[in-house]
Motif scaffolding. Sequence first.
Motif, short mmCIF file in Angstrom:
data_model
loop_
_atom_site.label_atom_id
_atom_site.label_comp_id
_atom_site.label_asym_id
_atom_site.label_seq_id
_atom_site.Cartn_x
_atom_site.Cartn_y
_atom_site.Cartn_z
N LEU A 65 46.45 35.21 49.57
CA LEU A 65 45.10 35.79 49.54
C LEU A 65 44.08 34.72 49.88
CD1 LEU A 65 45.44 37.88 46.25
CD2 LEU A 65 45.76 38.66 48.60
N PRO A 66 42.99 35.12 50.52
CA PRO A 66 41.96 34.13 50.89
C PRO A 66 41.33 33.48 49.65
CG PRO A 66 41.26 36.38 51.48
CD PRO A 66 42.63 36.47 50.94
N ASP A 67 40.99 32.22 49.80
CA ASP A 67 40.41 31.46 48.68
C ASP A 67 39.09 32.02 48.20
OD1 ASP A 67 42.53 29.71 48.66
OD2 ASP A 67 41.53 28.21 49.93
N ASP A 68 38.31 32.65 49.09
CA ASP A 68 36.99 33.14 48.71
C ASP A 68 37.01 34.58 48.17
OD1 ASP A 68 37.62 34.35 51.12
OD2 ASP A 68 35.62 34.08 52.00
N LEU A 69 38.19 35.14 47.96
CA LEU A 69 38.30 36.50 47.44
C LEU A 69 38.02 36.51 45.94
CD1 LEU A 69 39.23 39.50 47.93
CD2 LEU A 69 41.51 38.73 47.22
N PRO A 70 37.04 37.29 45.49
CA PRO A 70 36.84 37.41 44.04
C PRO A 70 38.11 37.99 43.42
CG PRO A 70 34.96 38.32 45.23
CD PRO A 70 36.04 38.05 46.24
N ARG A 71 38.58 37.38 42.33
CA ARG A 71 39.87 37.80 41.78
C ARG A 71 39.87 37.88 40.26
NH1 ARG A 71 40.83 33.85 45.12
NH2 ARG A 71 42.83 34.43 45.97
N GLY A 72 38.71 38.23 39.70
CA GLY A 72 38.62 38.42 38.26
C GLY A 72 39.59 39.48 37.77
N VAL A 73 39.84 40.47 38.61
CA VAL A 73 40.76 41.56 38.24
C VAL A 73 42.19 41.06 38.10
CG1 VAL A 73 41.33 42.36 40.58
CG2 VAL A 73 41.22 44.00 38.69
N LEU A 74 42.50 39.91 38.68
CA LEU A 74 43.85 39.37 38.57
C LEU A 74 44.04 38.57 37.29
CD1 LEU A 74 44.56 38.30 42.26
CD2 LEU A 74 45.04 40.48 41.12
N SER A 75 42.96 38.40 36.55
CA SER A 75 43.07 37.75 35.25
C SER A 75 43.65 38.77 34.28
CB SER A 75 41.68 37.33 34.77
OG SER A 75 41.67 37.13 33.38
N GLU A 76 44.79 38.44 33.70
CA GLU A 76 45.45 39.37 32.78
C GLU A 76 44.54 39.73 31.62
OE1 GLU A 76 49.43 39.56 29.98
OE2 GLU A 76 49.25 37.99 31.47
N ASP A 77 43.82 38.78 31.10
CA ASP A 77 42.97 39.02 29.94
C ASP A 77 41.81 39.95 30.24
OD1 ASP A 77 44.59 37.41 28.41
OD2 ASP A 77 43.30 35.64 28.57
N ALA A 78 41.20 39.85 31.42
CA ALA A 78 40.01 40.65 31.73
C ALA A 78 40.31 42.15 31.66
CB ALA A 78 39.46 40.28 33.10
N VAL A 79 41.36 42.59 32.30
CA VAL A 79 41.70 44.01 32.31
C VAL A 79 42.23 44.45 30.95
CG1 VAL A 79 43.09 45.81 33.41
CG2 VAL A 79 42.15 43.95 34.80
N PHE A 80 43.10 43.65 30.36
CA PHE A 80 43.66 43.98 29.06
C PHE A 80 42.56 44.11 28.01
CE2 PHE A 80 45.66 42.94 24.98
CZ PHE A 80 46.71 43.86 24.97
N ASP A 81 41.62 43.16 28.02
CA ASP A 81 40.51 43.20 27.07
C ASP A 81 39.64 44.43 27.28
OD1 ASP A 81 41.45 40.84 26.00
OD2 ASP A 81 39.86 39.59 26.84
N LEU A 82 39.40 44.78 28.54
CA LEU A 82 38.61 45.98 28.83
C LEU A 82 39.31 47.24 28.33
CD1 LEU A 82 36.09 47.25 30.10
CD2 LEU A 82 37.38 47.38 32.25
N MET A 83 40.62 47.29 28.46
CA MET A 83 41.38 48.44 27.97
C MET A 83 41.21 48.57 26.45
SD MET A 83 44.76 48.01 30.38
CE MET A 83 45.79 49.10 29.42
N GLY A 84 41.30 47.46 25.74
CA GLY A 84 41.10 47.48 24.30
C GLY A 84 39.68 47.87 23.93
N GLU A 85 38.72 47.35 24.66
CA GLU A 85 37.31 47.67 24.39
C GLU A 85 37.05 49.16 24.63
OE1 GLU A 85 32.84 46.41 25.92
OE2 GLU A 85 34.55 45.20 26.51
N ASN A 86 37.67 49.71 25.65
CA ASN A 86 37.50 51.13 25.95
C ASN A 86 37.97 51.99 24.78
OD1 ASN A 86 36.55 52.77 28.28
ND2 ASN A 86 38.57 53.70 28.09
N VAL A 87 39.12 51.64 24.23
CA VAL A 87 39.66 52.38 23.08
C VAL A 87 38.77 52.18 21.86
CG1 VAL A 87 41.59 52.52 21.46
CG2 VAL A 87 42.04 52.37 23.92
N GLU A 88 38.33 50.95 21.62
CA GLU A 88 37.47 50.68 20.46
C GLU A 88 36.15 51.45 20.56
OE1 GLU A 88 38.14 49.03 17.59
OE2 GLU A 88 40.17 48.97 18.39
N LEU A 89 35.60 51.54 21.76
CA LEU A 89 34.36 52.32 21.93
C LEU A 89 34.61 53.80 21.65
CD1 LEU A 89 32.80 50.66 25.10
CD2 LEU A 89 31.81 50.73 22.80
#
Length: 104
Positions: A65-89
């Motif tokens: 993948l290109p170096d300048d590609l935003p890849r926050g979604v590839l962070s395991e914690d970011a998506v997992f944490d959002l899933m937990g937050e969605n349930v908590e909300l």
Amino acid sequence: MDTAERIDRITKMESILNSHAAAAAGLAAALDEFERSQKSYLLLRDYYVEGGYMQDVAADNEGLLPDDLPRGVLSEDAVFDLMGENVELAIRMLELATVVIRDR
């Protein structure tokens, strides 16, 4: 109750009315946005859970993948944490709804 006390009470109740009406309007707008966002969120959740995510992480680890590609979604914690937050909300909304209905 004298007139001054009555005026103070009415003033306080007027403030509560206006404040809560504003809070209710803000919550309605936030819930509308959250509800619209759920369809996109489900796509993200499925991407993370059903395998596309792991394939993309592997591709990133292999330098495909290109170096300048935003890849926050590839962070395991970011998506997992959002899933937990969605349930908590959702739980918080249910709990608050129960209080509102019981206290009506």
